[in-house]
Write an enzyme that holds these catalytic residues in place. Structure first.
Site, short mmCIF file in Angstrom:
data_model
loop_
_atom_site.label_atom_id
_atom_site.label_comp_id
_atom_site.label_asym_id
_atom_site.label_seq_id
_atom_site.Cartn_x
_atom_site.Cartn_y
_atom_site.Cartn_z
CG HIS A 86 37.38 45.29 32.97
ND1 HIS A 86 38.26 44.66 33.82
CD2 HIS A 86 38.15 45.84 32.00
CE1 HIS A 86 39.49 44.85 33.39
NE2 HIS A 86 39.45 45.56 32.27
CB CYS A 98 35.90 41.06 38.10
SG CYS A 98 37.53 41.01 37.33
#
Length: 114
Positions: free
Chosen positions: A22, A34
């Site tokens: 992430h 992201c």
């Protein structure tokens, strides 16, 4: 951090890529790093399938993991199109990495056995 690994064969052709982790750039739903990585990678896979008829082997998990492997034994024409689309994906990911390098890292590896 998002980690992208691109694996090329001995002929320098992209054989597969994986994306994991992430970005932690912002809260979920507002993380542009992201979102950008997801859009670029999934868009490239969709483009490969739609524009070449090649169906890559895909593995995807809810934790941000994505793996894409290009099938062996493609015609030269199909492989050239797939490679161009995947190289375009890499250029886009590198552009994200240039701006947000503390949140994404791209690594290139050579496939040991073909």
């Amino acid at each position: 951090m998002i980690e992208v690994t691109v694996i090329r064969n001995k002929s320098e052709l992209i054989q597969s890529f994986t994306i994991s982790g992430h970005a932690f750039f912002a809260k979920r739903g507002k993380d542009i790093v992201c979102a950008g990585v997801s859009a670029v990678s999934v868009g490239a896979i969709n483009a490969v399938h739609a524009l070449t008829g090649v169906t890559p082997l895909i593995e995807q998990k809810e934790d941000g993991f994505l793996s894409c492997t290009i099938p062996d034994q493609l015609s030269d024409e199909a492989n050239a199109k797939v490679q161009l689309l995947l190289q375009g994906m890499i250029v886009s990911l590198q552009t994200i990495e240039e701006e947000y390098g503390q949140h994404i890292k791209i690594t290139f590896k050579k496939q040991e056995v073909e």
